[in-house]
Design a protein around this motif. Structure first.
Motif, PDB file in Angstrom:
ATOM      1  N   GLY A 189      77.016  52.146  28.329  1.00 25.07           N
ATOM      2  CA  GLY A 189      78.113  53.107  28.319  1.00 25.07           C
ATOM      3  C   GLY A 189      78.920  53.063  29.607  1.00 25.07           C
ATOM      4  N   LEU A 190      78.231  52.945  30.743  1.00 24.47           N
ATOM      5  CA  LEU A 190      78.952  52.809  32.015  1.00 24.47           C
ATOM      6  C   LEU A 190      79.777  51.527  32.038  1.00 24.47           C
ATOM      7  N   TYR A 191      79.218  50.448  31.507  1.00 26.38           N
ATOM      8  CA  TYR A 191      79.956  49.191  31.467  1.00 26.38           C
ATOM      9  C   TYR A 191      81.206  49.324  30.600  1.00 26.38           C
ATOM     10  N   PRO A 214      94.160  61.148  26.393  1.00 30.20           N
ATOM     11  CA  PRO A 214      93.376  61.559  25.206  1.00 30.20           C
ATOM     12  C   PRO A 214      92.052  60.822  25.093  1.00 30.20           C
ATOM     13  N   TYR A 215      92.060  59.521  25.350  1.00 31.38           N
ATOM     14  CA  TYR A 215      90.810  58.758  25.330  1.00 31.38           C
ATOM     15  C   TYR A 215      89.851  59.288  26.386  1.00 31.38           C
ATOM     16  N   GLY A 216      90.376  59.572  27.578  1.00 29.53           N
ATOM     17  CA  GLY A 216      89.514  60.072  28.649  1.00 29.53           C
ATOM     18  C   GLY A 216      88.912  61.417  28.320  1.00 29.53           C
ATOM     19  N   TRP A 217      89.698  62.325  27.711  1.00 24.49           N
ATOM     20  CA  TRP A 217      89.147  63.629  27.350  1.00 24.49           C
ATOM     21  C   TRP A 217      88.072  63.490  26.276  1.00 24.49           C
ATOM     22  N   ALA A 218      88.293  62.596  25.307  1.00 28.97           N
ATOM     23  CA  ALA A 218      87.257  62.370  24.290  1.00 28.97           C
ATOM     24  C   ALA A 218      86.000  61.788  24.927  1.00 28.97           C
ATOM     25  N   LEU A 219      86.179  60.902  25.909  1.00 31.31           N
ATOM     26  CA  LEU A 219      85.021  60.335  26.610  1.00 31.31           C
ATOM     27  C   LEU A 219      84.266  61.419  27.376  1.00 31.31           C
ATOM     28  N   ILE A 220      84.989  62.315  28.042  1.00 30.24           N
ATOM     29  CA  ILE A 220      84.330  63.402  28.779  1.00 30.24           C
ATOM     30  C   ILE A 220      83.555  64.298  27.818  1.00 30.24           C
ATOM     31  N   ALA A 221      84.163  64.608  26.660  1.00 31.87           N
ATOM     32  CA  ALA A 221      83.453  65.416  25.664  1.00 31.87           C
ATOM     33  C   ALA A 221      82.186  64.706  25.188  1.00 31.87           C
ATOM     34  N   LYS A 222      82.271  63.408  24.992  1.00 30.30           N
ATOM     35  CA  LYS A 222      81.091  62.648  24.577  1.00 30.30           C
ATOM     36  C   LYS A 222      80.001  62.710  25.639  1.00 30.30           C
ATOM     37  N   ILE A 223      80.394  62.592  26.909  1.00 30.78           N
ATOM     38  CA  ILE A 223      79.400  62.624  27.989  1.00 30.78           C
ATOM     39  C   ILE A 223      78.730  63.993  28.059  1.00 30.78           C
ATOM     40  N   VAL A 256      78.641  63.834  18.911  1.00 29.54           N
ATOM     41  CA  VAL A 256      78.857  62.649  19.746  1.00 29.54           C
ATOM     42  C   VAL A 256      79.528  61.549  18.935  1.00 29.54           C
ATOM     43  N   LEU A 257      79.049  61.348  17.706  1.00 29.77           N
ATOM     44  CA  LEU A 257      79.664  60.338  16.847  1.00 29.77           C
ATOM     45  C   LEU A 257      81.104  60.698  16.506  1.00 29.77           C
ATOM     46  N   MET A 295      87.620  58.241  19.882  1.00 29.49           N
ATOM     47  CA  MET A 295      87.896  57.231  20.904  1.00 29.49           C
ATOM     48  C   MET A 295      88.304  55.900  20.282  1.00 29.49           C
ATOM     49  N   THR A 296      87.636  55.500  19.201  1.00 27.24           N
ATOM     50  CA  THR A 296      87.979  54.216  18.582  1.00 27.24           C
ATOM     51  C   THR A 296      89.314  54.273  17.857  1.00 27.24           C
ATOM     52  N   SER A 297      89.838  55.479  17.594  1.00 26.69           N
ATOM     53  CA  SER A 297      91.145  55.612  16.944  1.00 26.69           C
ATOM     54  C   SER A 297      92.286  55.654  17.949  1.00 26.69           C
ATOM     55  N   MET A 298      91.989  55.793  19.223  1.00 28.15           N
ATOM     56  CA  MET A 298      93.014  55.925  20.256  1.00 28.15           C
ATOM     57  C   MET A 298      93.132  54.636  21.057  1.00 28.15           C
ATOM     58  N   GLU A 299      94.235  54.514  21.757  1.00 28.21           N
ATOM     59  CA  GLU A 299      94.361  53.402  22.683  1.00 28.21           C
ATOM     60  C   GLU A 299      93.469  53.668  23.891  1.00 28.21           C
ATOM     61  N   PRO A 300      92.914  52.616  24.507  1.00 25.61           N
ATOM     62  CA  PRO A 300      92.044  52.818  25.672  1.00 25.61           C
ATOM     63  C   PRO A 300      92.771  53.523  26.804  1.00 25.61           C
ATOM     64  N   ALA A 301      91.998  54.235  27.621  1.00 26.24           N
ATOM     65  CA  ALA A 301      92.582  54.978  28.736  1.00 26.24           C
ATOM     66  C   ALA A 301      93.285  54.053  29.713  1.00 26.24           C
ATOM     67  N   ARG A 302      92.802  52.832  29.828  1.00 28.98           N
ATOM     68  CA  ARG A 302      93.440  51.889  30.746  1.00 28.98           C
ATOM     69  C   ARG A 302      94.891  51.639  30.347  1.00 28.98           C
ATOM     70  N   GLN A 303      95.172  51.536  29.057  1.00 26.81           N
ATOM     71  CA  GLN A 303      96.537  51.289  28.625  1.00 26.81           C
ATOM     72  C   GLN A 303      97.416  52.516  28.844  1.00 26.81           C
ATOM     73  N   THR A 304      96.850  53.714  28.677  1.00 27.48           N
ATOM     74  CA  THR A 304      97.625  54.913  28.990  1.00 27.48           C
ATOM     75  C   THR A 304      97.999  54.944  30.467  1.00 27.48           C
TER      76      THR A 304
END
Length: 809
Positions: free
Chosen positions: A424-426, A441-450, A495-496, A502-511
């Motif tokens: 997950g860290l990778y 949006p991807y980052g907020w979903a990731l924080i919620a998952k964590i 979590v799922l 997250m898989t429906s959004m563009e990665p946070a890096r692209q944002t």
């Protein structure tokens, strides 16, 4: 003499079969089984009652499962190729906002991923909104990242190029536009970069969530039965008749999960085709077939459906057959197929669409999925087992079985958690990369998952430290375990859901890249006592404004720099270097106007700051300019760093598994040797990957130096020059060193010759030498990186001579 009975001849088998059988049995023997299990089998056999499956079948089945998973992991990683997340624009002809004097014959756009030809198109409109192209928009079959459309002879006007695509890699659809001008001057500023919709369809994350949950349940429930439930029944001496209702529930739950996976996959292809075509009902038949056939996402979907269908078919057939190979191994084959169906998600994930890091990213994603199936799918199985056992077994026998099962599941959960955390860290590094990406949006979903994952860890710790020790003796422990597991299952489902988002959004890096594009390019560097910050606005092809802020080591502005020079070099061609002098100095701010980058591609900028009270400072940066500000390559991921982190992750997992195995030796009911073997395998993988890491940098396209001329690189090159070159070429590069006296021909004046040669030519000269001269090759004395550092020093020293000779502004 002792007489012995002659041994009957053994049936002959081919050598290959005998060798394979020996390897298989030797691998299986690495999984020792507790004495209690063997005693249970012996006692049950003597008593006429066959208990749960014994150590030998379990041992062979588990090793087969591990071998299948390892083969699948290797196949997936080796077959993956580097691509980029989402099909973003990386170049176009004409370029965005360009003013043309000749009418172009076509518009060409290059994207970062291959496109599906049936679902991608480009239109050209004039200022009144009328479409003026020839209607022959096509994706190049030889290069699926390239899309073109032909144009008639144009009238002077402003033209808008509107495009829409469908990535064959991750199945995401994007659209956008840019403008160019033909024989007219721009009358308006370039529009701001529009944010794409957060979700391509409201149904997309829901369907992805349900499909993933079904796949994890289909693989995790039978894995729980194989690794936890049946060995625990053997250890606790639970009879086969008492275990029969639980076995029946496992079969039903697995069939239901696989059937749900097939039904939901049909819904997913409908949603994906609707996104690609923009239609809702007119997508059945040929459009769906084209999505499944022509895109990598569709091919992964087809394999998933095929494997899930085979798994459910094999499981149903095995329950009808009373004897034979299928009756004995049908459940194991079904589990292997279900794991294969789960692994197909990695081919259509963000990991498969990651530039320069797709193979390690796919490997991490696959391990993440397998660990999630073992833990989350195991939670589904554990909850079902707790409900069934409450109805079918007396309290004492239920607690005895749970007392044997829970430690095994806890061990599996701890191992899975280790893999989930590391992978997950990778994946977070790959998809987020920069901290500011979390504000998306991807980052907020990731924080919620964590956060949800942390809740799962807390409840798991309660089960491990409080409930597990109390199970053999406390009557209420089983009920408390049921309630906690219900909460864990709810958290796991949430979590799922976060993963589906997250898989429906563009990665946070692209944002973050898009936000950077709005602000232009920004770089920071430090050389000794001088800090340099460079901003290029707007950071696209054409004229840019360079703002250079210079500060000392205390952060105070440097207002008295004697000279601030910005040198711009195009790395994808031999255009030479353009120098721009920045003026100003108030508050340490120096500005250069009309810094022109004429074409899209990879550029290098060097900033030289000459100070009266300190050493000169040099900073170098490399970046890629696209035809528009939407180019998705501003935040780069280093391939070497990606593999180095993969080595580190494998080593961490290996060491953690060895520590877990050492702890597990206190309880003979736990498979310590299997855990230790897994740790050794992970460490072995780390050593194999370490041996394959690239040691030297390779030249870029066109033979360009792969190492930017940073202050560190130039300093290293200077040391190499002083030790190897200065005796003949002199300290100032003029060819007047003491060792060159009397040589014919004399040593070259490098301040003259270096600017005349390409990086590749200089590299070959340093490596091989020059025939009929005293210049010898250094290929055996210097590594490739050392030769590139030397080239950086030679170019910077020659450029400094030119800058010193130029008149001050």
């Amino acid at each position: 003499m002792r007489r012995t009975r002659p041994r009957a001849p053994r049936p002959w088998r081919p050598r290959r079969w005998r060798s394979a059988r020996w390897v298989w049995s030797s691998a299986a023997s690495a999984w020792p089984w507790p004495r209690a299990a063997r005693a249970s089998w012996r006692d049950g056999r003597e008593g006429g009652v066959r208990p749960a499956p014994t150590a030998s079948p379990m041992r062979h089945a588990t090793v087969r499962l591990l071998l299948v998973a390892a083969a699948l992991l290797g196949a997936l990683i080796s077959s993956a190729g580097p691509v980029s997340a989402h099909a973003n624009v990386v170049g176009s002809t004409p370029t965005a906002n360009s003013v043309l004097q000749l009418s172009p014959r076509q518009v060409e756009i290059t994207f970062s991923e291959p496109l599906a030809s049936d679902f991608s198109r480009v239109d050209v409109l004039n200022s009144t909104g009328d479409r003026i192209d020839l209607g022959d928009s096509v994706v190049d079959p030889a290069d699926p990242t390239r899309m073109t459309v032909s144009l008639p002879a144009l009238e002077p006007d402003t033209y808008t190029v509107a495009w829409r695509n469908l990535s064959t890699v991750d199945g995401h659809s994007l659209q956008g536009s840019f403008v160019f001008f033909y024989r007219v001057e721009p009358t308006a500023t370039t529009p701001d970069i529009a944010d794409p919709p957060v979700l391509q369809s409201p149904a997309d994350p829901v369907v992805r969530w349900l499909v993933l949950a079904a796949a994890i349940a289909a693989a995790g429930i039978p894995m729980f039965a194989l690794v936890v439930l049946r060995p625990a029944a053997a250890i606790s001496r639970t009879s086969a008749s008492a275990l029969a209702p639980l076995e029946a529930w496992v079969r039903r739950a697995t069939v239901i999960a696989l059937t749900a996976l097939l039904v939901l996959s049909a819904a997913q292809i409908w949603v994906q085709t609707s996104i690609a075509t923009g239609a809702t009902l007119d997508v059945f038949g040929e459009p769906m077939l084209r999505v499944a056939r022509d895109t990598r996402w569709g091919q992964a979907w087809a394999w998933r459906v095929l494997l899930a269908g085979a798994a459910v078919g094999g499981l149903l057939v095995s329950t009808r057959v009373r004897s034979g190979w299928l009756a004995r191994n049908g459940r194991h084959v079904s589990l292997a197929l279900a794991l294969g169906a789960l692994g197909t998600f990695s081919f259509a994930s963000h990991a498969a669409a990651t530039p320069e890091a797709s193979r390690p990213a796919i490997g991490a994603d696959l391990l993440h999925l397998l660990a999630a199936a073992a833990w989350v799918g195991g939670l589904f199985g554990l909850l079902g087992a707790l409900v069934v056992l409450r109805r079918t077994l007396p309290d004492a026998e239920e607690r005895r079985l749970l007392a044997a099962a829970v430690p095994r599941f806890s061990l599996l959960a701890v191992m899975s958690t280790t893999v989930l955390v590391v992978t997950g860290l990778y994946s977070t590094w790959v998809q987020v990369t920069v901290f500011r990406g979390l504000a998306s949006p991807y980052g907020w979903a990731l924080i919620a998952k964590i956060v949800l994952f942390a809740g799962l860890l807390a409840l798991g710790a309660v089960n491990l430290l409080r409930i597990r020790p109390a199970l053999p003796s406390a009557p209420r422990a089983a009920g408390l375990l049921r309630r906690i597991v219900r909460v864990e299952v709810v958290l796991a489902v949430l979590v799922l859901l976060a993963v589906g988002l997250m898989t429906s959004m563009e990665p946070a890096r692209q944002t973050a890249e898009r936000e950077d594009a709005r602000a232009g390019l920004r770089f920071e560097g430090e050389d000794g006592a001088t800090q340099v910050e460079l901003r290029l606005q707007p950071g696209t092809v054409g004229a840019n404004r360079a703002i250079i802020e210079v500060r000392d080591r205390r952060g105070e502005p440097v207002e008295d720099a004697e000279r601030v020079v910005l040198r711009l070099t195009y790395l994808d061609g031999e255009f030479g270097a353009d120098s721009f002098t920045a003026t100003g100095g108030e508050d340490g701010r120096y500005v250069a106007e009309a810094v022109t980058a004429s074409v899209a591609g990879v550029w290098q900028t060097e900033v030289l700051v000459e100070r009266p009270d300190a050493f000169d400072a040099r900073s170098a940066f490399r970046f890629e300019l696209g035809a528009t500000a939407e180019v998705g390559s501003r935040i780069e991921i280093s391939e070497r760093v990606a593999w180095q982190l993969a080595v580190l992750g494998s080593a961490v997992i290996g060491v953690a598994f060895l520590a877990i195995g050492w702890t597990a030796k206190r309880d003979r009911r736990l498979p310590q040797a299997a855990v230790t073997t897994a740790g050794v395998a992970a460490l072995s993988l780390a050593f194999v990957l370490l041996g394959r890491l690239p040691t030297d940098s390779t030249a870029l396209a066109g033979g360009r130096n792969p190492i930017p001329p940073s202050a560190e690189s130039v300093a290293m090159g200077q040391e190499i020059y002083t030790a190897n070159c200065a005796p003949c070429h002199g300290e100032a590069l003029h060819g007047d060193g003491p060792g060159g006296a009397g040589l014919e021909p004399p040593p070259a004046d490098l301040t003259v010759h270096v600017p005349l040669h390409s990086d590749e030519a200089l590299f070959n000269i340093i490596s091989l030498g020059v025939t009929n001269t005293a210049m010898l090759g250094y290929e055996d004395e210097l590594t490739a990186d050392q030769r590139w550092h030397l080239i950086n020093y030679l170019r910077s020293a020659a450029a400094d001579v030119d800058a010193a000779a130029a008149p001050a502004p």
